[in-house]
Motif scaffolding. Structure first.
Motif, PDB file in Angstrom:
ATOM      1  N   LEU A 120       0.834  -1.198   0.000  1.00  0.00           N
ATOM      2  CA  LEU A 120       0.000   0.000   0.000  1.00  0.00           C
ATOM      3  C   LEU A 120       0.869   1.248   0.000  1.00  0.00           C
ATOM      4  N   SER A 121       1.952   1.225   0.745  1.00  0.00           N
ATOM      5  CA  SER A 121       2.871   2.355   0.791  1.00  0.00           C
ATOM      6  C   SER A 121       3.463   2.640  -0.585  1.00  0.00           C
ATOM      7  N   GLN A 122       3.854   1.579  -1.294  1.00  0.00           N
ATOM      8  CA  GLN A 122       4.394   1.750  -2.646  1.00  0.00           C
ATOM      9  C   GLN A 122       3.335   2.299  -3.593  1.00  0.00           C
ATOM     10  N   ARG A 123       2.103   1.824  -3.464  1.00  0.00           N
ATOM     11  CA  ARG A 123       1.023   2.278  -4.352  1.00  0.00           C
ATOM     12  C   ARG A 123       0.678   3.741  -4.124  1.00  0.00           C
ATOM     13  N   LEU A 124       0.980   4.232  -2.913  1.00  0.00           N
ATOM     14  CA  LEU A 124       0.764   5.653  -2.617  1.00  0.00           C
ATOM     15  C   LEU A 124       1.957   6.503  -3.028  1.00  0.00           C
ATOM     16  N   GLY A 125       3.045   5.837  -3.453  1.00  0.00           N
ATOM     17  CA  GLY A 125       4.240   6.571  -3.852  1.00  0.00           C
ATOM     18  C   GLY A 125       5.122   6.947  -2.682  1.00  0.00           C
ATOM     19  N   VAL A 184       2.558  -3.423 -10.286  1.00  0.00           N
ATOM     20  CA  VAL A 184       3.973  -3.075 -10.376  1.00  0.00           C
ATOM     21  C   VAL A 184       4.112  -1.552 -10.339  1.00  0.00           C
ATOM     22  N   VAL A 185       5.011  -1.082  -9.490  1.00  0.00           N
ATOM     23  CA  VAL A 185       5.279   0.350  -9.390  1.00  0.00           C
ATOM     24  C   VAL A 185       6.726   0.584  -9.798  1.00  0.00           C
ATOM     25  N   PRO A 241       2.736   5.140  -9.212  1.00  0.00           N
ATOM     26  CA  PRO A 241       1.855   4.650  -8.134  1.00  0.00           C
ATOM     27  C   PRO A 241       0.389   4.939  -8.446  1.00  0.00           C
ATOM     28  N   ASP A 242      -0.453   3.906  -8.396  1.00  0.00           N
ATOM     29  CA  ASP A 242      -1.848   4.075  -8.794  1.00  0.00           C
ATOM     30  C   ASP A 242      -2.703   4.796  -7.757  1.00  0.00           C
TER      31      ASP A 242
END
Length: 322
Positions: A73-78, A169-170, A176-177
């Motif tokens: 989730l942290s990666q998806r938020l950038g 994938v980020v 980040p989506d």
């Protein structure tokens, strides 16, 4: 002062939102809540208050069975792999203005929580009824996701439902989506801890039933002398800040780990430091989550023990009236 349970319920009625209200003993976990309302049907929710490194806050509301990986989730938020962690108790009291175990989307009605971002599990959309706490964890509200949306829009929050179990994938070519859900500012607490009610004293032998919640006895939270706190031992277990506790644990373990590994592998400690730093960044969110759960469980156990003692001995050690 933040909204009380009664004020929130009155607001829902003003908005013509259909909901049911169930009274039960104080609960701090979904498992405990399920004992009292799980048989009624509907979807139980778990609600987390998370914080990033810039002190921005996020409420993540998910179905009880949804697996939320904070690293993903942290990666998806950038925010990177270790950019999210459990928010400390102070943020619950001062920003959401609710006590431990009471994180809820309804807390966004408070002005102090206006900068808090909300991520809702897309699974709620397929459920006829969803369960949340209304600012206190001895009551459960049952309502549809559309009625939750109606409430959120009334407080200026556009409902955002996302797949919390997705792992896209980020990278350089895949931004980040969920980056749009990162708050633009840091919440400002507008209320001191003294004005926030503590978790209610557990009821005994209460059978949940649908009702309009009755006014509850208000109690003031006693705040210990902060000056005395500073003079206490720096032993991690005496701290109240979960993030500090985890950092202290790492500070104690890291030198021992580096010393032992460097001796056995004949490697310089400096070469191992970067590896240990990476491990620390990845493990910290999980350790904070576990520590917060243990803290909540201890809080409840102490509260129930004190209440049981009061019932057995009476106030001021006097026998209870017959």
């Amino acid at each position: 002062m933040g909204y009380t349970k009664e004020q929130l319920l009155a607001r829902l009625q003003e908005l013509n939102i259909d909901f049911s209200c169930y009274d039960h003993p104080v609960v701090l976990t979904v498992e405990e809540q399920s004992k009292y309302v799980g048989h009624l049907g509907g979807a139980l929710s778990k609600n987390l208050l998370l914080k990033d490194k810039k002190h921005r806050l996020y409420i993540v509301s998910a179905l009880a069975g949804t697996k939320v990986d904070m690293k993903i989730l942290s990666q998806r938020l950038g925010l990177g792999k270790g950019g999210l962690r459990m928010a400390p108790e102070e943020n619950l009291l001062e920003v959401l203005q609710v006590p431990l175990g009471c994180v809820t989307p309804f807390a966004l009605i408070n002005e102090s929580a206006s900068a808090v971002s909300l991520l809702l599990d897309q699974g709620f959309k397929s459920k006829q009824i969803c369960y949340f706490h209304p600012m206190t964890n001895d009551v459960t509200i049952a309502l549809s996701s559309s009625n939750l949306d109606k409430f959120l829009i009334s407080v200026g929050k556009q409902p955002a439902y996302v797949d919390l179990e997705a792992s896209p994938v980020v990278g350089k070519d895949s931004p980040p989506d969920l980056a749009d859900f990162v708050p633009s500012g840091v919440p400002n607490s507008s209320e001191s801890v003294e004005n926030v009610k503590p978790t209610n004293v557990p009821h005994q032998n209460v059978v949940p039933k649908e009702k309009q919640c009755l006014p509850e006895v208000k109690a003031k939270l006693k705040v210990q002398n902060k000056g005395a706190e500073k003079n206490q031992s720096k032993t991690p277990t005496k701290g109240t800040n979960v993030e500090k506790f985890v950092n202290d644990v790492f500070d104690i373990i890291s030198p021992l780990f580096l010393s032992e590994v460097s001796k056995k592998l004949n490697v310089k400690q400096e070469e191992l430091s970067s590896i240990l730093d990476g491990f620390r960044e990845q493990a910290a969110p999980d350790l904070e989550s576990v520590t917060m759960s243990l803290k909540n469980a201890s809080y409840t156990a102490g509260f129930e023990a004190g209440f049981e003692t009061m019932l057995n001995l009476g106030l001021n050690g006097r026998p209870p009236r017959k």
